[in-house]
Design a protein around this motif. Structure first.
Motif, PDB file in Angstrom:
ATOM      1  N   THR A  95       0.853  -1.189   0.000  1.00 45.32           N
ATOM      2  CA  THR A  95       0.000   0.000   0.000  1.00 45.32           C
ATOM      3  C   THR A  95       0.887   1.236   0.000  1.00 45.32           C
ATOM      4  N   ALA A  96       0.654   2.130  -0.934  1.00 46.51           N
ATOM      5  CA  ALA A  96       1.399   3.389  -1.011  1.00 46.51           C
ATOM      6  C   ALA A  96       0.442   4.535  -0.745  1.00 46.51           C
ATOM      7  N   ALA A  97       0.887   5.505   0.054  1.00 43.57           N
ATOM      8  CA  ALA A  97       0.021   6.633   0.388  1.00 43.57           C
ATOM      9  C   ALA A  97       0.852   7.886   0.615  1.00 43.57           C
ATOM     10  N   ALA A  98       0.254   9.019   0.324  1.00 42.71           N
ATOM     11  CA  ALA A  98       0.891  10.294   0.614  1.00 42.71           C
ATOM     12  C   ALA A  98       0.983  10.474   2.117  1.00 42.71           C
ATOM     13  N   SER A  99       2.051  11.107   2.576  1.00 42.96           N
ATOM     14  CA  SER A  99       2.224  11.352   4.007  1.00 42.96           C
ATOM     15  C   SER A  99       1.361  12.529   4.449  1.00 42.96           C
ATOM     16  N   ASP A 100       1.327  12.757   5.745  1.00 42.35           N
ATOM     17  CA  ASP A 100       0.527  13.853   6.294  1.00 42.35           C
ATOM     18  C   ASP A 100       1.053  15.223   5.860  1.00 42.35           C
ATOM     19  N   SER A 101       2.301  15.286   5.387  1.00 40.15           N
ATOM     20  CA  SER A 101       2.870  16.565   4.959  1.00 40.15           C
ATOM     21  C   SER A 101       2.348  17.013   3.600  1.00 40.15           C
ATOM     22  N   VAL A 102       1.698  16.105   2.892  1.00 37.32           N
ATOM     23  CA  VAL A 102       1.164  16.433   1.565  1.00 37.32           C
ATOM     24  C   VAL A 102      -0.213  17.068   1.715  1.00 37.32           C
ATOM     25  N   PRO A 103      -0.479  18.183   1.042  1.00 38.61           N
ATOM     26  CA  PRO A 103      -1.807  18.821   1.122  1.00 38.61           C
ATOM     27  C   PRO A 103      -2.918  17.836   0.757  1.00 38.61           C
ATOM     28  N   LYS A 104      -4.059  17.997   1.408  1.00 37.83           N
ATOM     29  CA  LYS A 104      -5.161  17.051   1.220  1.00 37.83           C
ATOM     30  C   LYS A 104      -5.606  16.947  -0.233  1.00 37.83           C
ATOM     31  N   ASP A 105      -5.533  18.058  -0.977  1.00 35.51           N
ATOM     32  CA  ASP A 105      -5.978  18.012  -2.368  1.00 35.51           C
ATOM     33  C   ASP A 105      -4.976  17.297  -3.271  1.00 35.51           C
ATOM     34  N   GLN A 106      -3.800  16.927  -2.716  1.00 32.39           N
ATOM     35  CA  GLN A 106      -2.807  16.190  -3.481  1.00 32.39           C
ATOM     36  C   GLN A 106      -2.605  14.779  -2.929  1.00 32.39           C
ATOM     37  N   ALA A 107      -3.354  14.450  -1.878  1.00 32.94           N
ATOM     38  CA  ALA A 107      -3.160  13.143  -1.227  1.00 32.94           C
ATOM     39  C   ALA A 107      -3.653  12.018  -2.132  1.00 32.94           C
TER      40      ALA A 107
END
Length: 250
Positions: A95-107
């Motif tokens: 599973t790959a996911a954006a971290s919390d540092s990435v803006p929600k609209d780019q997650a």
């Protein structure tokens, strides 16, 4: 998608998921080698890393894998799962996911099932709803697997300057190898990354590998520039045990 995030995602999918070469199933810190003997350790915790890699047990096994991708110093992508190694082709679920540092609209979040003959991938929305599975042939997907054991050998081939000595990683005795991997040396080890380096004009990258006494790579770090942006990959492997069953999605 913001440029830094796009670069990080590209690095994660192009260069990250890596097998750790030879190794053995089980949790013992120094299991018998394929020759039936263990690698001896010095008083300072050092051991013959070349012998460890050469004598590593070729039996199939699985390991927990965690990959962190950084754009500059910012963690942007985290990939986790369990992979099977030392078979005809690495398999597993990730599973790959954006971290919390990435803006929600780019997650983003995506699930991948690697089979011997195919890769199945689907996206997961912010509300937890999963999309349809997309099946592609192995080698045509971004989530392909290279061999970290081969990276360790590349560093050994650089000579004494690459041998940095014993270090402890998560309570495990390891030997650290470090050096610059050039584009030409990468050609026969990781063709996908080689092609990407050629396309972006990247001539070399810094690489570090930590090998345990069983000849398994338990940590890998890679620092490179993609299209002028600095990126770093950190891969850790732990929880070594027997292979797990991996099935195609229903």
């Amino acid at each position: 998608m913001h440029r830094s995030v796009a670069v990080a995602v590209g690095v994660a999918t192009a260069a990250l998921l890596v097998g750790c070469g030879s190794g053995s199933a089980g949790e013992a810190p120094a299991p018998p080698s394929k020759s039936g003997t263990s690698v001896s350790s010095g008083a300072d915790g050092s051991f013959d890393v070349e012998a460890a890699l050469e004598n590593a047990d070729p039996a199939p096994y699985s390991a927990e894998v965690r990959t962190e991708t950084y754009a500059g110093s910012t963690l942007t992508v985290v990939m986790t799962g369990r992979m099977n190694f030392n078979a005809s082709s690495p398999t597993g679920r990730l599973t790959a996911a954006a971290s919390d540092s990435v803006p929600k609209d780019q997650a983003f979040e995506a699930e991948t099932i690697l089979l011997e003959d195919a890769t199945n991938t689907r996206t997961v929305g912010g509300d937890g709803a999963a999309g349809e599975w997309r099946r592609t042939g192995r080698g045509s997907s971004g989530a392909e697997v290279a061999d970290y054991g081969a990276y360790a050998q590349l560093l050994l081939d650089l000579g004494p300057k690459a041998r940095k000595g014993p270090e402890e990683v998560n309570g495990i005795r390891t030997y650290r190898l470090s050096g610059e991997v050039t584009q030409d040396r990468l050609r026969t080890v990781d063709r996908r990354l080689y092609d990407r380096m050629r396309a972006t004009g990247t001539k070399e990258f810094a690489c570090e590998v930590w090998v345990d006494e069983a000849g398994r790579v338990v940590r890998f770090e890679q620092r490179l520039e993609v299209s002028g942006d600095a990126a770093r990959n950190v891969v850790t492997l732990k929880g070594f045990r027997g292979p797990v069953t991996v099935s195609a999605p229903e």
